[in-house]
Design a protein around this motif. Structure first.
Motif, PDB file in Angstrom:
ATOM      1  N   MET A   1      27.390  76.872  62.961  1.00 42.04           N
ATOM      2  CA  MET A   1      27.037  76.122  61.771  1.00 42.04           C
ATOM      3  C   MET A   1      27.819  76.697  60.609  1.00 42.04           C
ATOM      4  O   MET A   1      27.815  77.889  60.380  1.00 42.04           O
ATOM      5  N   ASP A   5      27.467  72.543  56.772  1.00 43.72           N
ATOM      6  CA  ASP A   5      26.460  71.904  57.620  1.00 43.72           C
ATOM      7  C   ASP A   5      25.032  72.204  57.167  1.00 43.72           C
ATOM      8  O   ASP A   5      24.093  71.554  57.604  1.00 43.72           O
ATOM      9  N   ALA A   6      24.867  73.202  56.320  1.00 46.71           N
ATOM     10  CA  ALA A   6      23.529  73.626  55.911  1.00 46.71           C
ATOM     11  C   ALA A   6      22.916  72.604  54.964  1.00 46.71           C
ATOM     12  O   ALA A   6      23.604  72.001  54.157  1.00 46.71           O
ATOM     13  N   PRO A  12      22.974  78.865  55.559  1.00 47.03           N
ATOM     14  CA  PRO A  12      22.975  78.621  56.994  1.00 47.03           C
ATOM     15  C   PRO A  12      22.242  79.743  57.729  1.00 47.03           C
ATOM     16  O   PRO A  12      22.214  80.882  57.269  1.00 47.03           O
ATOM     17  N   ALA A  13      21.660  79.393  58.862  1.00 41.24           N
ATOM     18  CA  ALA A  13      20.940  80.381  59.665  1.00 41.24           C
ATOM     19  C   ALA A  13      21.926  81.378  60.254  1.00 41.24           C
ATOM     20  O   ALA A  13      23.028  81.017  60.641  1.00 41.24           O
ATOM     21  N   ARG A  14      21.507  82.631  60.329  1.00 43.89           N
ATOM     22  CA  ARG A  14      22.314  83.630  61.014  1.00 43.89           C
ATOM     23  C   ARG A  14      22.266  83.347  62.499  1.00 43.89           C
ATOM     24  O   ARG A  14      21.311  82.793  63.012  1.00 43.89           O
ATOM     25  N   GLN A  15      23.276  83.794  63.182  1.00 40.17           N
ATOM     26  CA  GLN A  15      23.279  83.625  64.631  1.00 40.17           C
ATOM     27  C   GLN A  15      22.863  84.931  65.285  1.00 40.17           C
ATOM     28  O   GLN A  15      23.168  86.013  64.790  1.00 40.17           O
ATOM     29  N   ASP A  16      22.139  84.805  66.406  1.00 42.39           N
ATOM     30  CA  ASP A  16      21.793  85.996  67.157  1.00 42.39           C
ATOM     31  C   ASP A  16      23.004  86.419  67.987  1.00 42.39           C
ATOM     32  O   ASP A  16      24.027  85.732  67.997  1.00 42.39           O
ATOM     33  N   ARG A  20      23.259  81.814  69.253  1.00 43.64           N
ATOM     34  CA  ARG A  20      22.267  80.774  68.933  1.00 43.64           C
ATOM     35  C   ARG A  20      21.885  80.911  67.463  1.00 43.64           C
ATOM     36  O   ARG A  20      21.830  82.013  66.936  1.00 43.64           O
ATOM     37  N   PRO A  21      21.607  79.783  66.804  1.00 41.37           N
ATOM     38  CA  PRO A  21      21.203  79.884  65.393  1.00 41.37           C
ATOM     39  C   PRO A  21      19.872  80.603  65.269  1.00 41.37           C
ATOM     40  O   PRO A  21      18.994  80.463  66.122  1.00 41.37           O
ATOM     41  N   GLU A  23      16.495  81.870  62.697  1.00 39.87           N
ATOM     42  CA  GLU A  23      15.484  81.183  61.907  1.00 39.87           C
ATOM     43  C   GLU A  23      15.917  81.110  60.446  1.00 39.87           C
ATOM     44  O   GLU A  23      16.285  82.119  59.856  1.00 39.87           O
ATOM     45  N   THR A  24      15.801  79.928  59.842  1.00 41.77           N
ATOM     46  CA  THR A  24      15.986  79.815  58.405  1.00 41.77           C
ATOM     47  C   THR A  24      14.643  80.074  57.741  1.00 41.77           C
ATOM     48  O   THR A  24      13.585  80.001  58.386  1.00 41.77           O
TER      49      THR A  24
END
Length: 87
Positions: A1, A5-6, A12-16, A20-21, A23-24
């Motif tokens: 993302m 796209d946010a 934007p959500a951080r990715q693990d 994977r995105p 949590e926002t």
């Protein structure tokens, strides 16, 4: 993302580590509120069964809703900082 796209006004959500995105804040708030509705209805029913008084049961459920919503949100955000169990 990407930042484009946010949704407006939200980062934007951080990715693990698996990409994977994460949590926002908005998602954490929505989850906290929906869970509190379920939990507070349970508290309202149990409080009424124990006291037999709708006003007391409502007071207990109202107070519990506010405090536990805040605690759940903080708990969720805290766990977002923990890598335990992530791939």
């Amino acid at each position: 993302m990407t930042a484009d796209d946010a949704p407006t006004g939200e980062r934007p959500a951080r990715q693990d580590p698996a990409g994977r995105p994460g949590e926002t804040r908005r998602r954490s708030i929505a989850k906290a509120v929906s869970w509190r509705v379920v939990g507070s209805l349970d508290t309202l029913l149990l409080s009424y069964l124990f006291t037999g008084n709708v006003l007391i049961a409502g007071s207990i459920a109202s107070t519990e809703t506010v405090t536990k919503t805040v605690l759940y949100y903080l708990h969720e955000r805290g766990w977002g900082l923990v890598s335990l169990g992530r791939a």
